[in-house]
Design a protein around this motif. Structure first.
Motif, PDB file in Angstrom:
ATOM      1  N   THR A 144      -4.126  14.275   9.615  1.00  0.00           N
ATOM      2  CA  THR A 144      -4.188  13.221  10.622  1.00  0.00           C
ATOM      3  C   THR A 144      -3.426  12.002  10.106  1.00  0.00           C
ATOM      4  O   THR A 144      -3.136  11.885   8.912  1.00  0.00           O
ATOM      5  N   HIS A 145      -3.141  11.097  11.023  1.00  0.00           N
ATOM      6  CA  HIS A 145      -2.429   9.876  10.652  1.00  0.00           C
ATOM      7  C   HIS A 145      -3.256   9.075   9.642  1.00  0.00           C
ATOM      8  O   HIS A 145      -2.720   8.572   8.655  1.00  0.00           O
ATOM      9  N   ALA A 146      -4.556   8.985   9.879  1.00  0.00           N
ATOM     10  CA  ALA A 146      -5.425   8.197   9.000  1.00  0.00           C
ATOM     11  C   ALA A 146      -5.447   8.788   7.584  1.00  0.00           C
ATOM     12  O   ALA A 146      -5.398   8.041   6.594  1.00  0.00           O
ATOM     13  N   SER A 147      -5.504  10.105   7.476  1.00  0.00           N
ATOM     14  CA  SER A 147      -5.536  10.700   6.132  1.00  0.00           C
ATOM     15  C   SER A 147      -4.193  10.535   5.426  1.00  0.00           C
ATOM     16  O   SER A 147      -4.156  10.351   4.206  1.00  0.00           O
ATOM     17  N   ARG A 148      -3.100  10.559   6.186  1.00  0.00           N
ATOM     18  CA  ARG A 148      -1.792  10.311   5.563  1.00  0.00           C
ATOM     19  C   ARG A 148      -1.693   8.878   5.065  1.00  0.00           C
ATOM     20  O   ARG A 148      -1.123   8.618   4.001  1.00  0.00           O
ATOM     21  N   VAL A 149      -2.262   7.936   5.819  1.00  0.00           N
ATOM     22  CA  VAL A 149      -2.251   6.534   5.392  1.00  0.00           C
ATOM     23  C   VAL A 149      -3.103   6.376   4.131  1.00  0.00           C
ATOM     24  O   VAL A 149      -2.701   5.687   3.183  1.00  0.00           O
ATOM     25  N   ARG A 150      -4.268   7.027   4.090  1.00  0.00           N
ATOM     26  CA  ARG A 150      -5.112   6.942   2.897  1.00  0.00           C
ATOM     27  C   ARG A 150      -4.406   7.521   1.678  1.00  0.00           C
ATOM     28  O   ARG A 150      -4.465   6.965   0.583  1.00  0.00           O
ATOM     29  N   ARG A 151      -3.723   8.648   1.856  1.00  0.00           N
ATOM     30  CA  ARG A 151      -2.981   9.245   0.740  1.00  0.00           C
ATOM     31  C   ARG A 151      -1.853   8.332   0.278  1.00  0.00           C
ATOM     32  O   ARG A 151      -1.582   8.214  -0.908  1.00  0.00           O
ATOM     33  N   LEU A 152      -1.176   7.720   1.242  1.00  0.00           N
ATOM     34  CA  LEU A 152      -0.092   6.800   0.895  1.00  0.00           C
ATOM     35  C   LEU A 152      -0.630   5.619   0.105  1.00  0.00           C
ATOM     36  O   LEU A 152      -0.032   5.205  -0.896  1.00  0.00           O
ATOM     37  N   TYR A 153      -1.774   5.071   0.530  1.00  0.00           N
ATOM     38  CA  TYR A 153      -2.360   3.937  -0.183  1.00  0.00           C
ATOM     39  C   TYR A 153      -2.722   4.331  -1.617  1.00  0.00           C
ATOM     40  O   TYR A 153      -2.416   3.615  -2.563  1.00  0.00           O
ATOM     41  N   LYS A 154      -3.357   5.477  -1.769  1.00  0.00           N
ATOM     42  CA  LYS A 154      -3.743   5.916  -3.114  1.00  0.00           C
ATOM     43  C   LYS A 154      -2.506   6.145  -3.984  1.00  0.00           C
ATOM     44  O   LYS A 154      -2.474   5.767  -5.154  1.00  0.00           O
ATOM     45  N   GLN A 155      -1.493   6.760  -3.410  1.00  0.00           N
ATOM     46  CA  GLN A 155      -0.262   7.005  -4.165  1.00  0.00           C
ATOM     47  C   GLN A 155       0.400   5.685  -4.553  1.00  0.00           C
ATOM     48  O   GLN A 155       0.905   5.542  -5.672  1.00  0.00           O
ATOM     49  N   ALA A 156       0.396   4.709  -3.653  1.00  0.00           N
ATOM     50  CA  ALA A 156       0.995   3.406  -3.953  1.00  0.00           C
ATOM     51  C   ALA A 156       0.226   2.701  -5.069  1.00  0.00           C
ATOM     52  O   ALA A 156       0.833   2.132  -5.989  1.00  0.00           O
ATOM     53  N   ILE A 157      -1.093   2.755  -5.027  1.00  0.00           N
ATOM     54  CA  ILE A 157      -1.900   2.110  -6.066  1.00  0.00           C
ATOM     55  C   ILE A 157      -1.694   2.814  -7.406  1.00  0.00           C
ATOM     56  O   ILE A 157      -1.575   2.169  -8.451  1.00  0.00           O
ATOM     57  N   ARG A 158      -1.639   4.129  -7.411  1.00  0.00           N
ATOM     58  CA  ARG A 158      -1.397   4.859  -8.663  1.00  0.00           C
ATOM     59  C   ARG A 158      -0.019   4.535  -9.230  1.00  0.00           C
ATOM     60  O   ARG A 158       0.160   4.438 -10.441  1.00  0.00           O
ATOM     61  N   SER A 159       0.951   4.362  -8.357  1.00  0.00           N
ATOM     62  CA  SER A 159       2.283   3.995  -8.809  1.00  0.00           C
ATOM     63  C   SER A 159       2.280   2.603  -9.439  1.00  0.00           C
ATOM     64  O   SER A 159       2.902   2.380 -10.489  1.00  0.00           O
ATOM     65  N   LEU A 160       1.577   1.675  -8.804  1.00  0.00           N
ATOM     66  CA  LEU A 160       1.455   0.332  -9.389  1.00  0.00           C
ATOM     67  C   LEU A 160       0.711   0.382 -10.718  1.00  0.00           C
ATOM     68  O   LEU A 160       1.073  -0.311 -11.675  1.00  0.00           O
ATOM     69  N   GLU A 161      -0.314   1.213 -10.791  1.00  0.00           N
ATOM     70  CA  GLU A 161      -1.090   1.342 -12.021  1.00  0.00           C
ATOM     71  C   GLU A 161      -0.219   1.860 -13.164  1.00  0.00           C
ATOM     72  O   GLU A 161      -0.327   1.406 -14.298  1.00  0.00           O
ATOM     73  N   ALA A 162       0.665   2.794 -12.849  1.00  0.00           N
ATOM     74  CA  ALA A 162       1.567   3.325 -13.871  1.00  0.00           C
ATOM     75  C   ALA A 162       2.605   2.275 -14.274  1.00  0.00           C
ATOM     76  O   ALA A 162       2.996   2.189 -15.440  1.00  0.00           O
ATOM     77  N   GLN A 163       3.035   1.483 -13.312  1.00  0.00           N
ATOM     78  CA  GLN A 163       4.075   0.486 -13.581  1.00  0.00           C
ATOM     79  C   GLN A 163       3.541  -0.680 -14.415  1.00  0.00           C
ATOM     80  O   GLN A 163       4.244  -1.194 -15.270  1.00  0.00           O
ATOM     81  N   TYR A 164       2.296  -1.076 -14.160  1.00  0.00           N
ATOM     82  CA  TYR A 164       1.718  -2.228 -14.854  1.00  0.00           C
ATOM     83  C   TYR A 164       0.536  -1.818 -15.736  1.00  0.00           C
ATOM     84  O   TYR A 164      -0.457  -2.520 -15.835  1.00  0.00           O
ATOM     85  N   CYS A 165       0.651  -0.674 -16.407  1.00  0.00           N
ATOM     86  CA  CYS A 165      -0.492  -0.142 -17.162  1.00  0.00           C
ATOM     87  C   CYS A 165      -0.885  -1.024 -18.343  1.00  0.00           C
ATOM     88  O   CYS A 165      -2.046  -1.063 -18.722  1.00  0.00           O
ATOM     89  N   VAL A 166       0.038  -1.759 -18.933  1.00  0.00           N
ATOM     90  CA  VAL A 166      -0.306  -2.599 -20.079  1.00  0.00           C
ATOM     91  C   VAL A 166      -0.595  -4.043 -19.669  1.00  0.00           C
ATOM     92  O   VAL A 166      -0.936  -4.859 -20.518  1.00  0.00           O
TER      93      VAL A 166
END
Length: 143
Positions: free
Chosen positions: A10-32
């Motif tokens: 569904t659109h909502a689940s794709r948005v949730r996955r996108l949000y989680k992926q974006a946060i994980r990407s930020l977490e990897a970028q600013y891990c220190v």
């Protein structure tokens, strides 16, 4: 196979996955730099919240596709992985030892843990009874 997708998302689940992926990407970028990560995470959440009440599905779908493209473009070449997840540095580091190995122990070794092996024999018997009740008696093909 739980990892195989069998339904359209569904659109909502794709948005949730996108949000989680974006946060994980930020977490990897600013891990220190945890404070910088937290700042960028709050900004990312504000970006998502600014469009949460969008009623026009064409605009919502375009926002989603643009967000997926942006997340793909900004993702790191070597993203952060959790140590015990597949691809992590500790994945499958500790081998799983099957329970049947205990059947090959010498009786003197088993005598060191009498309560455990007595309980284990009872549970093995119960398991075999449940199996035979559900599937019937097993026939030995090799005999």
């Amino acid at each position: 196979m739980a990892y195989m997708q069998t339904k359209a998302l569904t659109h909502a689940s794709r948005v949730r996955r996108l949000y989680k992926q974006a946060i994980r990407s930020l977490e990897a970028q600013y891990c220190v730099k945890p404070l910088e990560f937290r700042y960028h995470a709050v900004v990312m959440r504000a970006r998502f919240d600014s469009h949460k009440d969008e009623v026009d599905m064409r605009k919502a779908k375009k926002l989603l596709l643009d967000g997926e493209n942006e997340c793909f473009e900004k993702s790191l070449a070597q993203p952060m992985q959790f140590p015990f997840s597949p691809g992590g540095v500790a994945y499958n580091r500790v081998a799983h030892v099957p329970d049947m190995i205990l059947d090959s122990w010498h009786p003197l070794e088993k005598a060191q843990y009498p309560e455990y092996f007595a309980r284990r024999e009872v549970r093995k018997r119960e398991f075999i009874e449940r199996w035979e009740k559900k599937y019937g008696k097993s026939t030995n093909v090799d005999a």
